[in-house]
Design a protein around this motif. Structure first.
Motif, PDB file in Angstrom:
ATOM      1  N   THR A 200       4.851  -6.267  -1.373  1.00  0.00           N
ATOM      2  CA  THR A 200       6.299  -6.379  -1.194  1.00  0.00           C
ATOM      3  C   THR A 200       6.648  -7.772  -0.681  1.00  0.00           C
ATOM      4  O   THR A 200       5.804  -8.468  -0.118  1.00  0.00           O
ATOM      5  CB  THR A 200       6.821  -5.338  -0.181  1.00  0.00           C
TER       6      THR A 200
ATOM      7  N   LYS B 268       3.566   1.197   5.652  1.00  0.00           N
ATOM      8  CA  LYS B 268       2.741   0.749   4.537  1.00  0.00           C
ATOM      9  C   LYS B 268       3.631   0.015   3.543  1.00  0.00           C
ATOM     10  O   LYS B 268       4.467   0.645   2.877  1.00  0.00           O
ATOM     11  CB  LYS B 268       2.051   1.935   3.860  1.00  0.00           C
ATOM     12  N   ILE B 269       3.479  -1.302   3.475  1.00  0.00           N
ATOM     13  CA  ILE B 269       4.353  -2.131   2.636  1.00  0.00           C
ATOM     14  C   ILE B 269       3.535  -3.134   1.827  1.00  0.00           C
ATOM     15  O   ILE B 269       3.858  -4.330   1.771  1.00  0.00           O
ATOM     16  CB  ILE B 269       5.423  -2.848   3.492  1.00  0.00           C
ATOM     17  N   ASP B 270       2.462  -2.674   1.193  1.00  0.00           N
ATOM     18  CA  ASP B 270       1.666  -3.540   0.322  1.00  0.00           C
ATOM     19  C   ASP B 270       2.506  -4.024  -0.857  1.00  0.00           C
ATOM     20  O   ASP B 270       3.397  -3.310  -1.346  1.00  0.00           O
ATOM     21  CB  ASP B 270       0.456  -2.781  -0.217  1.00  0.00           C
TER      22      ASP B 270
ATOM     23  N   MET C 207      -0.277  -4.051   5.012  1.00  0.00           N
ATOM     24  CA  MET C 207       0.563  -5.005   4.292  1.00  0.00           C
ATOM     25  C   MET C 207      -0.276  -6.047   3.550  1.00  0.00           C
ATOM     26  O   MET C 207      -0.112  -7.249   3.744  1.00  0.00           O
ATOM     27  CB  MET C 207       1.540  -5.678   5.246  1.00  0.00           C
TER      28      MET C 207
ATOM     29  N   CYS D 171       1.207  -9.545   0.579  1.00  0.00           N
ATOM     30  CA  CYS D 171       2.584  -9.876   0.962  1.00  0.00           C
ATOM     31  C   CYS D 171       2.661 -11.397   1.132  1.00  0.00           C
ATOM     32  O   CYS D 171       2.439 -11.914   2.232  1.00  0.00           O
ATOM     33  CB  CYS D 171       2.976  -9.164   2.252  1.00  0.00           C
TER      34      CYS D 171
ATOM     35  N   LEU E 212      -4.626  -6.226   5.853  1.00  0.00           N
ATOM     36  CA  LEU E 212      -3.963  -7.451   5.432  1.00  0.00           C
ATOM     37  C   LEU E 212      -4.908  -8.296   4.602  1.00  0.00           C
ATOM     38  O   LEU E 212      -6.105  -8.007   4.486  1.00  0.00           O
ATOM     39  CB  LEU E 212      -3.467  -8.240   6.634  1.00  0.00           C
TER      40      LEU E 212
END
Length: 427
Positions: free
Chosen positions: A181, A177-179, A204, A207, A230
């Motif tokens: 970034t 989970k890299i929302d 994500m 991004c 996304l």
């Protein structure tokens, strides 16, 4: 006589030895290893304690301190980061972070970093910890900013360098989970190169450095991917077809955020109906969740033909025309939430949605104006399958058939449970 006496003594000694061995064996069977048993009990107790209480308990004795450092207690950990000088929010103590990196980095498997303020320094601290996890083999990683922008304030190269350490060393990453970034296409290629066989969830949204080609690389090679979230600008016909290939498992959850910050400046493309059809044939039970944060003039490319959306949320006011198209093009709809509409009642649109959306079970109409008669008819058509239903009392329009006092009885009757409209707070 002497020989007989010796024989009797030998037999007696043998019997005593046998009895003693049997007694010891019996005690071994009957008596558990209390030291190990106590340690197991303490471990189970520690697993339910908050970290601070666990740390205090570890100071009771040497045995409890040993339990405090057992690997089972460090597989799952959440780093909470903020700047104590400017915030009173909770933070993971720097000395504990040093101890974790020194003694438990190779035990960590389920890790999240929660930046609870919006400072660049807290995001940098998260990256510094990530870059030191060279001995880890994470299964889940979450980077969470409760106050934006946080990670987006960092130099992209610094963030990517730290994240790559985890991608390279974790060969069994299943959830990411890299929302919000600065992750980019090359870093996603590193992720795929090392974790393509294990990745199942990728979240994500927001991004901006990832392109449609970058996310397509993930879909093309991570055939076990089951959940994906996304932004709409990353969605393409090619991506849907990749997710629909025979090699790919059936997707269970797809979330699309359709966001516009500046009205009139964002051009939204159209996804072909044939791509949606291929996608839903391959994953017929998928939950397709769409969040719309658009202005009225930006809805033109959407809801022009049938799409398999199941959960639909409108974060800004939408027109009668758009909601009318929803009823005509979203037959799989399970949940619908609309924050508001214009000044014209949505009577016909609600009736159309009730007629065509046979699976609808949750509706939130917020501040959408509806006549009391149309609202009752809508509930009557949907029946008891409406497990959730909310609308503000202030936007229900009384008519000749129902007053505001009567409507909750009629709606309750058709729902099969007591129901009241929501009311505006008075404070």
């Amino acid at each position: 006589m002497k020989r007989g006496r010796k024989t009797n003594e030998a037999n007696s000694s043998s019997c005593e030895d046998t009895a003693e061995k049997e007694s010891k064996r019996h005690k071994a069977v009957q008596s558990p290893d209390w030291a190990n048993l106590l340690q197991d009990i303490i471990l189970q107790v520690f697993q339910y304690l908050p970290l601070l209480d666990r740390a205090h308990a570890s100071q009771v004795c040497r045995s409890w301190n040993q339990v405090f450092h057992m690997p089972d207690l460090w597989r799952c950990f959440e780093f909470e980061l903020n700047q104590p000088a400017t915030s009173n929010l909770r933070t993971t103590h720097p000395e504990l972070i040093k101890q974790i990196i020194k003694r438990h980095s190779n035990h960590l498997q389920y890790v999240s970093f929660k930046v609870v303020d919006s400072s660049k320094e807290s995001a940098e601290a998260a990256c510094d910890i990530l870059s030191q996890l060279v001995n880890c083999s994470l299964k889940t990683l979450g980077l969470i900013s409760t106050a934006r922008p946080s990670f987006m304030d960092l130099p992209k190269s610094h963030f990517i360098s730290a994240l790559t350490v985890v991608f390279v060393n974790s060969k069994s990453l299943s959830s990411l989970k890299i929302d919000d970034t600065p992750v980019d296409d090359p870093s996603l290629k590193v992720l795929v190169a090392n974790n393509s066989d294990t990745l199942k969830l990728l979240k994500m949204s927001s991004c901006p450095h990832v392109s449609p080609a970058g996310i397509l690389c993930v879909a093309d090679q991570c055939h076990g991917l089951r959940e994906l979230a996304l932004n709409y600008h990353l969605l393409s016909d090619e991506l849907l077809l990749a997710l629909s290939s025979e090699k790919h498992v059936r997707l269970e959850h797809l979330r699309i955020d359709v966001v516009s910050e500046n009205p009139g400046q964002t051009q939204f493309h159209t996804i072909q109906k044939s791509s949606w059809d291929a996608f839903i044939r391959h994953s017929p039970k998928v939950n397709l969740v769409m969040y719309f944060f658009l202005y009225e003039e930006e809805f033109d490319p959407f809801f022009r033909y049938e799409i398999p959306v199941t959960h639909l949320y409108f974060g800004r006011s939408v027109s009668k025309d758009v909601l009318g198209r929803v009823g005509l093009t979203c037959p799989r709809l399970v949940e619908l939430v609309v924050c508001a509409n214009g000044l014209r009642p949505l009577d016909e649109e609600l009736i159309c949605i009730a007629e065509r959306c046979k699976y609808l079970s949750a509706v939130g109409l917020g501040e959408c104006e509806v006549s009391c008669s149309a609202f009752v008819e809508f509930v009557k058509m949907c029946g008891g399958r409406l497990s959730q239903l909310s609308i503000m009392e202030e936007v229900l329009i009384p008519d000749q058939k129902y007053s505001l006092e009567q409507i909750h009885w009629e709606v309750s009757k058709h729902l099969g449970r007591v129901w009241f409209p929501d009311m505006m707070p008075t404070w």
